[in-house]
Design a protein around this motif. Sequence first.
Motif, short mmCIF file in Angstrom:
data_model
loop_
_atom_site.label_atom_id
_atom_site.label_comp_id
_atom_site.label_asym_id
_atom_site.label_seq_id
_atom_site.Cartn_x
_atom_site.Cartn_y
_atom_site.Cartn_z
N LYS B 118 0.83 -1.21 0.00
CA LYS B 118 0.00 0.00 0.00
C LYS B 118 0.86 1.26 0.00
O LYS B 118 0.51 2.26 0.62
N TYR B 216 4.23 -5.22 15.54
CA TYR B 216 3.36 -4.52 14.61
C TYR B 216 3.66 -3.03 14.70
O TYR B 216 3.76 -2.48 15.78
N ARG B 218 1.65 -0.05 13.78
CA ARG B 218 0.39 0.40 13.20
C ARG B 218 -0.35 1.30 14.19
O ARG B 218 0.01 1.40 15.35
N ALA B 219 -1.40 1.88 13.69
CA ALA B 219 -2.18 2.82 14.50
C ALA B 219 -2.76 2.11 15.72
O ALA B 219 -2.98 0.91 15.69
N PRO B 220 -3.00 2.87 16.80
CA PRO B 220 -3.63 2.26 17.98
C PRO B 220 -4.95 1.60 17.60
O PRO B 220 -5.62 2.01 16.66
N ASP B 221 -5.30 0.57 18.36
CA ASP B 221 -6.51 -0.17 18.04
C ASP B 221 -7.76 0.65 18.36
O ASP B 221 -7.71 1.57 19.17
N ALA B 222 -8.85 0.31 17.70
CA ALA B 222 -10.12 0.97 17.97
C ALA B 222 -11.22 -0.05 17.76
O ALA B 222 -11.09 -0.97 16.95
N GLN B 223 -12.30 0.12 18.51
CA GLN B 223 -13.46 -0.75 18.32
C GLN B 223 -14.12 -0.42 16.98
O GLN B 223 -14.16 0.75 16.58
N ILE B 224 -14.64 -1.44 16.34
CA ILE B 224 -15.44 -1.18 15.14
C ILE B 224 -16.78 -0.63 15.60
O ILE B 224 -17.40 -1.16 16.52
#
Lengths: 161, 233
Positions: B118, B216, B218-224
């Motif tokens: 990407k 990893y 990557r961006a911090p996790d978030a709830q869908i």
Amino acid sequence: MLHLRARSLADTHAIAAALAAVSRRGDLIVLAGEMGAGKTAFAKGFGQALGVTEPITSPTFTLVHSYDTPGKLTLHHADIYRLSTQHEVADLALAELLEYDGIVLLEWGDVVARSLGEHLLVQLDADPDDEDARDITLSGSGRAWAERWSRIEAATEEYAC
Amino acid sequence: MLILGIETATQQVSVAIGGHEGVLGMFEVSRGRRHAETLIPAVEFLCAQADVQIDEFGAIAVDIGPGLFTGMRVGLAAGKAMAQALRIPMIGISSLDLLAFPLRHADRTIAAVIDARKGELFYAFYKPVPGGVQRVTEPVVGRAADLAADLMARGQNVVCVGDGALRYREEIAGGAACDFAEQFLAHPSAAPLVQLAHARALREEWVNPWEIQPLYLRAPDAQINWSTRESAR
């Protein structure tokens, strides 16, 4: 945006096949719609049109099913219904699947649309008055779909409403 | 002690067996891209050719990334499963360390760069030190233009190594003084993996299989936000 009307399951398959004919390596197609709206049915029509001979089944519990096609492409059929976080979606590595000669069909992908990049959204809606019919709305995001839009319109013309 | 090294952070699958005398054998292929189908047969083949029984291993070393998810999860899952079954510890080493290590005699700054897909890259800078390389920046994820800017800001003559460096060679080189390592060094390899792991094993710097974690970036996790669909769930 394109509004289509499928009067039967065969019509849903035919619309899916028309989109399969204009799809190419790297395409992400999001399938949106409630339970029973026909997301997996759409995937079946799409896969059969690409020449997939294996039975195409719902990936809800296994997350991703991958199917080889005679044209060297791999069709990946994914479903995020059981996932609850963005990292779980990232773990599916959709971008990598796309880059490896793949096309991805993503069920329920509309809830994470902002993290997906360019894609085609296929919204399927059941008709409360006709159990066989579906309203199908297509909308593309990004240049890859804009440049194919007139071909998509032409290929689905008989279902336009 | 014999160590099995498993490296699947890029499109390449690389496995090696190492011991106190160095690398005893290695299998590597970068053209196939089905890590799951290649990895275990590669381990079997290597063990058979090197005349090593699987229960002779004292530790399993794995590349913990950053890298491609499709490969990383295969290598980590296979390594963890084998280590648990054999009741042996694991050693995790970063893919960027493995790229930089073969250039330790370069006598200048090394940029290890992995293609993250990407349009993004995983990269970090290293400097040669006696016996190896030392990482001098945190691994980051960024675009080729970000790396080019970092190179310009450093103002040093840097050698770039990795599949990401070669893929975006022109964008990276624009304006900065840098060279590019050969294509055969462009994927992390299990050979430096077992060599570095052996040094750590001597110091008993290992972890339990259930403790090893991929790196990893990557961006911090978030709830869908499933509430955006009224009737979902």
